[in-house]
Design a protein around this motif. Structure first.
Motif, PDB file in Angstrom:
ATOM      1  N   ALA A  16       2.793   2.150 -10.135  1.00  0.00           N
ATOM      2  CA  ALA A  16       3.277   0.965  -9.425  1.00  0.00           C
ATOM      3  C   ALA A  16       2.517   0.781  -8.106  1.00  0.00           C
ATOM      4  O   ALA A  16       2.118  -0.335  -7.771  1.00  0.00           O
ATOM      5  CB  ALA A  16       4.779   1.063  -9.177  1.00  0.00           C
ATOM      6  N   TYR A  17       2.292   1.871  -7.377  1.00  0.00           N
ATOM      7  CA  TYR A  17       1.514   1.762  -6.139  1.00  0.00           C
ATOM      8  C   TYR A  17       0.090   1.308  -6.435  1.00  0.00           C
ATOM      9  O   TYR A  17      -0.462   0.455  -5.742  1.00  0.00           O
ATOM     10  CB  TYR A  17       1.482   3.089  -5.378  1.00  0.00           C
ATOM     11  N   PHE A  18      -0.500   1.896  -7.474  1.00  0.00           N
ATOM     12  CA  PHE A  18      -1.877   1.526  -7.823  1.00  0.00           C
ATOM     13  C   PHE A  18      -1.958   0.047  -8.202  1.00  0.00           C
ATOM     14  O   PHE A  18      -2.821  -0.683  -7.708  1.00  0.00           O
ATOM     15  CB  PHE A  18      -2.406   2.394  -8.972  1.00  0.00           C
ATOM     16  N   GLN A  19      -1.060  -0.398  -9.065  1.00  0.00           N
ATOM     17  CA  GLN A  19      -1.096  -1.796  -9.508  1.00  0.00           C
ATOM     18  C   GLN A  19      -0.819  -2.757  -8.356  1.00  0.00           C
ATOM     19  O   GLN A  19      -1.451  -3.816  -8.261  1.00  0.00           O
ATOM     20  CB  GLN A  19      -0.101  -2.026 -10.651  1.00  0.00           C
ATOM     21  N   TYR A  21      -5.457  -0.594   0.463  1.00  0.00           N
ATOM     22  CA  TYR A  21      -5.836   0.773   0.852  1.00  0.00           C
ATOM     23  C   TYR A  21      -4.595   1.654   0.998  1.00  0.00           C
ATOM     24  O   TYR A  21      -4.546   2.772   0.471  1.00  0.00           O
ATOM     25  CB  TYR A  21      -6.617   0.715   2.169  1.00  0.00           C
ATOM     26  N   SER A  22      -3.584   1.149   1.683  1.00  0.00           N
ATOM     27  CA  SER A  22      -2.355   1.911   1.875  1.00  0.00           C
ATOM     28  C   SER A  22      -1.709   2.280   0.536  1.00  0.00           C
ATOM     29  O   SER A  22      -1.295   3.429   0.331  1.00  0.00           O
ATOM     30  CB  SER A  22      -1.385   1.090   2.729  1.00  0.00           C
ATOM     31  N   ASP A  23      -1.657   1.325  -0.383  1.00  0.00           N
ATOM     32  CA  ASP A  23      -1.058   1.611  -1.692  1.00  0.00           C
ATOM     33  C   ASP A  23      -1.906   2.584  -2.502  1.00  0.00           C
ATOM     34  O   ASP A  23      -1.372   3.428  -3.222  1.00  0.00           O
ATOM     35  CB  ASP A  23      -0.820   0.326  -2.474  1.00  0.00           C
ATOM     36  N   TYR A  24      -3.221   2.494  -2.392  1.00  0.00           N
ATOM     37  CA  TYR A  24      -4.080   3.454  -3.096  1.00  0.00           C
ATOM     38  C   TYR A  24      -3.810   4.873  -2.600  1.00  0.00           C
ATOM     39  O   TYR A  24      -3.764   5.824  -3.389  1.00  0.00           O
ATOM     40  CB  TYR A  24      -5.558   3.116  -2.919  1.00  0.00           C
ATOM     41  N   LEU A  25      -3.627   5.020  -1.285  1.00  0.00           N
ATOM     42  CA  LEU A  25      -3.332   6.350  -0.745  1.00  0.00           C
ATOM     43  C   LEU A  25      -1.999   6.875  -1.258  1.00  0.00           C
ATOM     44  O   LEU A  25      -1.879   8.065  -1.582  1.00  0.00           O
ATOM     45  CB  LEU A  25      -3.363   6.330   0.784  1.00  0.00           C
ATOM     46  N   PHE A  26      -0.992   5.991  -1.361  1.00  0.00           N
ATOM     47  CA  PHE A  26       0.291   6.409  -1.938  1.00  0.00           C
ATOM     48  C   PHE A  26       0.108   6.811  -3.396  1.00  0.00           C
ATOM     49  O   PHE A  26       0.679   7.805  -3.850  1.00  0.00           O
ATOM     50  CB  PHE A  26       1.342   5.305  -1.819  1.00  0.00           C
ATOM     51  N   ALA A  27      -0.672   6.056  -4.132  1.00  0.00           N
ATOM     52  CA  ALA A  27      -0.915   6.402  -5.537  1.00  0.00           C
ATOM     53  C   ALA A  27      -1.550   7.785  -5.644  1.00  0.00           C
ATOM     54  O   ALA A  27      -1.164   8.585  -6.504  1.00  0.00           O
ATOM     55  CB  ALA A  27      -1.798   5.345  -6.200  1.00  0.00           C
ATOM     56  N   LEU A  28      -2.502   8.079  -4.753  1.00  0.00           N
ATOM     57  CA  LEU A  28      -3.146   9.401  -4.768  1.00  0.00           C
ATOM     58  C   LEU A  28      -2.164  10.512  -4.431  1.00  0.00           C
ATOM     59  O   LEU A  28      -2.289  11.623  -4.946  1.00  0.00           O
ATOM     60  CB  LEU A  28      -4.307   9.451  -3.779  1.00  0.00           C
ATOM     61  N   ARG A  29      -1.204  10.214  -3.587  1.00  0.00           N
ATOM     62  CA  ARG A  29      -0.203  11.225  -3.237  1.00  0.00           C
ATOM     63  C   ARG A  29       0.528  11.696  -4.490  1.00  0.00           C
ATOM     64  O   ARG A  29       0.838  12.876  -4.637  1.00  0.00           O
ATOM     65  CB  ARG A  29       0.787  10.639  -2.229  1.00  0.00           C
TER      66      ARG A  29
END
Length: 188
Positions: A80-83, A98-106
């Protein structure tokens, strides 16, 4: 001619909507995910899938709203964060992407796809060639392997003519040749 469904079965709408999505029939998928959410308003997958459909239809604000709902229902959903990050990116909101990509990586630290998205962010959102190459390298190390898309992705235009980019393309092409040889039994 489409399958008929029991009108009270959310799983059937999910499955058929997913099939429509994969076939590129986004309006039909949207109808099924709308029906799913109406039947099961707390179904996080319904919002995730409908958000993905809205993104494909370039309804970015609706996509972001649905993906935000998916995150609220499942705060650890890397998908969901990535999308949502992809929707922000497509909408030109690079810092939010960028912020959501970092959450997805977490939540999914070994995702080559997320590292690839970060490379695109550095290319298009920051015009930073060095970071773009760095994140492309990470993406490939983490399993990103879509060589054809990598060759034509317009977001990467700032690195397209760099030696390092061509080397990455060659490296990925070589890996694909080796994998194909192993599969066909011709490799070691």
């Amino acid at each position: 001619h489409y399958l008929s469904l029991k009108s009270n079965d959310p799983d059937a709408y999910y499955n058929r909507g997913t099939a429509f999505f994969q076939l590129g029939e986004y309006q039909a998928a949207l109808k099924d995910f709308n029906a799913l959410i109406k039947l099961a308003p707390r179904d996080k997958n319904g919002y995730l899938q409908r958000g993905m459909v809205h993104r494909k239809l370039k309804h970015f604000e609706q996509a972001i709203d649905d993906l935000t709902d998916a995150i609220q229902l499942n705060p650890k959903s890397a998908d969901a964060y990535f999308q949502r990050g992809e929707s922000y990116f497509d909408h030109g909101e690079f810092d939010r992407a960028y912020s959501d990509y970092l959450f997805a990586l977490r939540f999914k630290p070994n995702s080559g796809q997320v590292y690839y998205a970060l490379a695109r962010f550095y290319a298009k959102g920051r015009k930073d060639r060095k970071k773009t190459i760095e994140y492309l390298e990470k993406a490939i190390r983490k399993g990103y392997n879509n060589l054809e898309w990598l060759k034509k992705d317009s977001a990467l235009s700032i690195v397209r003519n760099l030696k390092e980019f061509r080397e990455l393309l060659d490296q990925l092409a070589q890996r694909q040749r080796e994998a194909k040889a192993r599969i066909s039994g011709k490799g070691s």
